[in-house]
Design an enzyme around this catalytic site. Structure first.
Site, PDB file in Angstrom:
ATOM      1  CD  GLU A 145      -2.899   1.282   2.286  1.00  0.00           C
ATOM      2  OE1 GLU A 145      -2.531   0.879   3.390  1.00  0.00           O
ATOM      3  OE2 GLU A 145      -4.003   1.805   2.088  1.00  0.00           O
ATOM      4  N   GLY A 279       3.416   1.998  10.809  1.00  0.00           N
ATOM      5  CA  GLY A 279       3.219   1.318  12.086  1.00  0.00           C
ATOM      6  C   GLY A 279       2.850  -0.138  11.841  1.00  0.00           C
ATOM      7  CB  ALA A 280       0.535  -2.246  11.710  1.00  0.00           C
ATOM      8  CG  ASN A 283      -0.404  -6.883   4.042  1.00  0.00           C
ATOM      9  OD1 ASN A 283      -0.416  -6.037   3.164  1.00  0.00           O
ATOM     10  ND2 ASN A 283       0.557  -6.972   4.937  1.00  0.00           N
ATOM     11  CG  HIS A 315      -5.623   1.163  12.781  1.00  0.00           C
ATOM     12  ND1 HIS A 315      -5.979   2.478  12.801  1.00  0.00           N
ATOM     13  CD2 HIS A 315      -5.234   0.918  11.513  1.00  0.00           C
ATOM     14  CE1 HIS A 315      -5.811   3.012  11.605  1.00  0.00           C
ATOM     15  NE2 HIS A 315      -5.353   2.075  10.791  1.00  0.00           N
ATOM     16  CD  GLU A 316      -2.908  -1.922  10.737  1.00  0.00           C
ATOM     17  OE1 GLU A 316      -3.365  -2.119   9.589  1.00  0.00           O
ATOM     18  OE2 GLU A 316      -2.420  -0.827  11.086  1.00  0.00           O
ATOM     19  CG  HIS A 319      -7.642  -1.161   7.958  1.00  0.00           C
ATOM     20  ND1 HIS A 319      -8.358  -0.173   7.350  1.00  0.00           N
ATOM     21  CD2 HIS A 319      -6.545  -0.551   8.500  1.00  0.00           C
ATOM     22  CE1 HIS A 319      -7.716   1.004   7.517  1.00  0.00           C
ATOM     23  NE2 HIS A 319      -6.631   0.793   8.223  1.00  0.00           N
ATOM     24  CD  GLU A 338      -5.612   3.941   6.838  1.00  0.00           C
ATOM     25  OE1 GLU A 338      -5.773   3.727   8.051  1.00  0.00           O
ATOM     26  OE2 GLU A 338      -5.067   3.130   6.073  1.00  0.00           O
TER      27      GLU A 338
END
Ligand SMILES: [Zn+2]
Length: 869
Positions: A145, A279-280, A283, A315-316, A319, A338
């Site tokens: 990304e 940060g991360a 995927n 957070h990830e 997503h 985001e």
């Protein structure tokens, strides 16, 4: 991606890039008419040579017969491209990062299969398919990304061109690989010493969410709602992966319920990579992390360290639904991804660990975001982004912080369950596909029957921050005025911009909310409701600043601790300081507010208040003022610190934090007893590297080290330097690096600077040291001279975003001379994609010069008055 953890840690003045001034960007979109459906990829990385070979087939459909097909490729060398019996010639357009295949005869409309053989490089730029190194070995890992999948496999590298994937990796017999889905075959060969790992077919997904990681990773595992979860690292750090698994187990179950849609992948892996830019990265099914954002010792780590990991994990994982399953149509709506993940990242963790006080963190983040968005050079949430450079610039405090805060405001207005149902409806309607901002707010509007579309549209398409100016209450109404707020006084003249603004009045029961339109000149207040105190931002979630009349303000302050929640008090303090910066108040008014709140029992409220006192100390005060201000802080806060007593076992986190905050404040104010205590705690901490001494409070010890390093000598420097080189615990290593930047002795500052650009500090981290040294009033000038004199070495450390962050940190200067030096230096020493950041930094310097010249006389006056009392 997550940027936040990195930014929060370094306390950087986050500068937003704007796109308004860019010259018309060369359109770089693919021509269209081609629909990829399936990629089959076999990659053979050679870790020692830093190269790889790729074999790829792409199943696609053509709208019309064509002799040419154009896709994205960068740093790829094509060996052969065929379709059926035809072989294509390949032309490359390096500037557009595109390749065009030209076939001798037309390919038919409908299904076509391309077969491609190619080679590429494992680069050292932390993007695409890249090399990450430890002392022991090399790893081949990915970060795609936003626009770097094209460096690993030729692809239709746009988020709306979703396809399924079969991925195979040919790797050394002793190595393993991790990818988006589960492993379905592991066979020796095709040559001696290798084995081939084949992964299950993925769901339909965007190119930027593909991942494959090769090395000797070790994982700890768990399970939630039947989904296997692993957290992985290099073998030496396996012990530090357990807390992340525990967090993810809670969060996955929470999200399954919240979204009303089950996690769709057969497994969830989270992998810490030694070299990692952001940060991360979310995927699909294979989240990658900077080591400091995943790895933490579950037994000895401080609560702030655990909070950081849990929040980035949340957070990830958010997503996986919002971003991975349903993806923005194009990068101009990156904020949908985001903003949502930023808003969501504290929600499950706050439920899991209520005592960690996330609502206060959210309020502090909102205050910072409002300041960031109150500069004239801010951008709108949705903004044009066509080229990779422009797309990269979208990952800023507006796409994350502002978009997240606007979603928080809408949720507060609608109510939690109504908003949740709207989120579910939106996701359900676009599963494994793409969506726009309109799709999101239309779903919320249809579900709630409230004007969410009007609110969100006005915040997404208008730049900046609303200011709500109130007049004295009249029977059943309070007259109001809406305008655009700027931090710099001159910019505030004559601004008439208005929003569809939901304003919530605090009552003794549920808040009363009303959406203000540009026509509204008053807030109706029903006669019969109970007002604990008149507060126009109930729950502190509104994305606006509020200016009360003096009598309204005094009434709020008098009752603040009992009538307002901690997030509301953080908002009150933030609004007051912002108004001072904009010329609508004085430093003295602000300091009076801090003293009125000095007994506030909530650590985050006091932290918010005192952070601005630090700002007065470093940006407004003369050297003499600083001495006087320190004396007042010691006088006012020393008794409060003493009354808290020594750390006790099983104390609430908030009390630990409050003690550490006051300790640090008094240490910075050079309280002799605190300095001595800090020195003693620091010595004990360095004598106990394995955390055997359970009487050491980790939060207080961290504060002690901050104090002691700021006054530290050569002997302590050697200890901190050694800790910064010890890779055993990435969190401790990163703390040590930050602590190195606190030493102020000029010869030690030079050593730190030499070290930061020596190549011994990872490229992903060296900017952190430079930015911290630029931020500090005592080390700023020396650091700036060093950067100018050693530019080649400094520049050599920069990755995609770190150069921009160093330019950003020059915004901490506060003199006209240094402003002019910054302008002339960067005019001849270019940093990639930093033009907007530079103009923001210049804005910040000008703001500081203005603040200092207008408020320093007032500060003198206030200090004089205090000394007479
Ligand atoms: Zn993200």
């Amino acid at each position: 991606m997550s940027l936040k953890a990195v930014l929060r840690n370094t306390l950087l003045l986050l500068v937003v890039s704007t796109l308004a001034a860019t010259t018309a960007a060369q359109a770089q979109r693919l021509p269209g008419g081609v629909h990829p459906e399936h990629y089959s990829l076999t990659l053979t990385p050679v870790l020692q040579a830093a190269t790889f070979t790729g074999t790829e087939t792409i199943d696609l459909t053509l709208d019309t017969p064509s002799k040419t097909i154009t896709l994205n490729a960068a740093e790829i060398k094509f060996l052969s491209v065929t379709s059926g019996s035809q072989t294509a010639t390949v032309t490359l357009d390096g500037a557009k990062e595109q390749a065009t295949f030209i076939f001798p005869n037309e390919l038919p409309a409908g299904k076509v299969i391309l077969a491609i053989n190619y080679t590429g490089i494992l680069n050292d730029k932390l993007r695409g398919f890249y090399l990450s190194k430890t002392k022991a070995r090399n790893y081949a890992v990915t970060q795609f990304e936003p626009t770097d999948a094209r460096r690993a496999y030729p692809s239709f590298d746009e988020p709306a061109l979703k396809a399924t994937y079969d991925i195979s990796l040919v790797i050394d017999a002793a190595d393993t690989a991790i990818s988006n889905t589960n492993l379905i075959a592991d066979t020796p060969g095709p040559i001696a010493g290798k084995h081939t790992l084949k992964f299950a077919t993925t769901p339909k997904m965007s190119t930027y969410l593909v991942a494959f990681l090769v090395g000797d990773f070790k994982c700890s595992s768990g399970k939630s709602d039947g989904v296997p979860i692993r957290a992985c690292s290099t073998p030496d750090k396996l012990e530090l992966t357990k807390f992340a698994v525990e967090s993810a187990e809670y969060i996955l179950h929470y999200y399954n319920n919240y979204f009303g849609i089950r996690y769709p992948m057969p497994k969830l892996d989270m992998v810490a990579l030694p070299d990692f830019e952001a940060g991360a990265m979310e995927n699909f099914g294979c989240i990658t992390y900077r080591e400091t954002d995943l790895l933490v010792d579950s037994k000895t780590a401080s609560i702030p360290a655990k909070k950081r990991v849990a929040v980035v994990v949340a957070h990830e994982m958010a997503h996986q639904w919002f971003g991975d399953m349903v993806t923005m149509q194009w990068w101009d709506n990156l904020w949908l991804n985001e903003g949502f993940a930023t808003w969501m990242e504290t929600k499950p963790v706050a439920k899991w660990r209520p005592e960690w006080n996330f609502p206060q963190d959210d309020a502090q983040d909102l205050d910072n975001t409002l300041n960031l968005d109150s500069q004239p050079t801010t951008r709108t949430i949705r903004a044009k982004a066509e080229t990779p450079g422009e797309i990269n610039e979208m990952f800023d405090g507006i796409a994350y912080g502002k978009a997240g805060a606007v979603l928080g405001m809408v949720e507060n207005y609608l109510g939690e369950e109504t908003f949740r149902q709207g989120v579910h409806n939106y996701l359900q309607a676009h599963l494994y596909a793409n969506a726009t901002a309109e799709d999101f707010w239309n779903a919320q509007t249809a579900n709630s029957h409230q004007p969410v579309d009007k609110i969100m549209q006005s915040f997404v398409t208008k730049p900046g921050v609303p200011l709500l100016t109130l007049s004295e209450q009249q029977p059943s109404r309070v007259p109001i005025m809406q305008s655009r707020f700027f931090l710099s006084a001159p910019a505030n003249a004559g601004t008439t911009q208005q929003w569809a603004l939901p304003v919530c009045i605090k009552t003794t029961s549920k808040p009363i909310c009303r959406v203000l339109t540009p026509e509204d000149s008053a807030l109706p207040i029903p006669m019969d409701i109970g007002l604990p105190v008149f507060n126009a931002n109930a729950n502190g979630k509104g994305y606006y600043r509020t200016a009360y009349t003096p009598s309204q303000f005094n009434a709020i302050v008098a009752k603040a601790e009992t009538a307002l929640t901690p997030p509301e008090r953080i908002g009150l303090v933030g609004d007051r300081w912002a108004l001072v910066r904009s010329g609508q108040g004085t430093v003295g008014d602000y300091l009076n507010l801090v003293l009125a709140l000095k007994h506030d029992p909530n650590a985050a409220v006091l932290e918010s208040a005192l952070a601005k006192v630090t700002s007065i100390d470093t940006r407004v005060a003369s050297d003499d003022d600083r001495t006087q201000l320190a004396a007042i802080l010691r006088h006012e806060f020393s008794p409060i610190y003493t009354a808290l007593g020594q750390p006790a076992k099983n104390e609430p986190f908030d009390r630990q934090q409050l003690r550490a905050l006051l300790f640090e404040t008094l240490g910075a104010a050079k309280d002799p007893a605190v300095l001595a205590e800090a020195r003693q705690l620091t010595d004990r901490a360095f004598a106990d590297p394995n955390h055997k001494d359970k009487t050491l409070d980790p939060v207080l010890t961290d504060a002690a080290i901050v104090i002691t390093t700021a006054n530290g000598d050569d002997a302590l420097y050697e200890k901190v330097l050694a800790a910064s080189k010890d890779p055993k615990d990435p969190g401790a290593q990163s703390d040590a690096l930050r602590n190195l930047a606190r030493f102020r002795d000029p010869s030690l500052v030079t050593r730190t600077l030499d070290y930061a650009v020596s190549g011994q500090v990872r490229n992903q981290d060296s900017w952190i040291v430079l930015a911290a040294l630029l931020r500090n009033r005592e080390t700023r000038d020396q650091t700036w001279s060093y950067i100018q004199q050693n530019w080649d070495k400094v520049h050599a450390q920069f990755t995609t975003s770190s150069g921009v962050r160093v330019v950003n940190a020059t915004g901490f200067f506060c003199t006209a001379g240094q402003r002019d030096e910054v302008i002339s230096f960067f005019a001849t020493h270019k940093v990639d994609a930093s033009e907007r950041t530079l103009s923001k930094a210049i804005d910040s310097i000008n703001d500081c010069i203005h603040l200092q010249s207008t408020q320093q006389p007032n500060l003198h006056q206030w200090l004089e008055l205090q000394s007479k009392q």
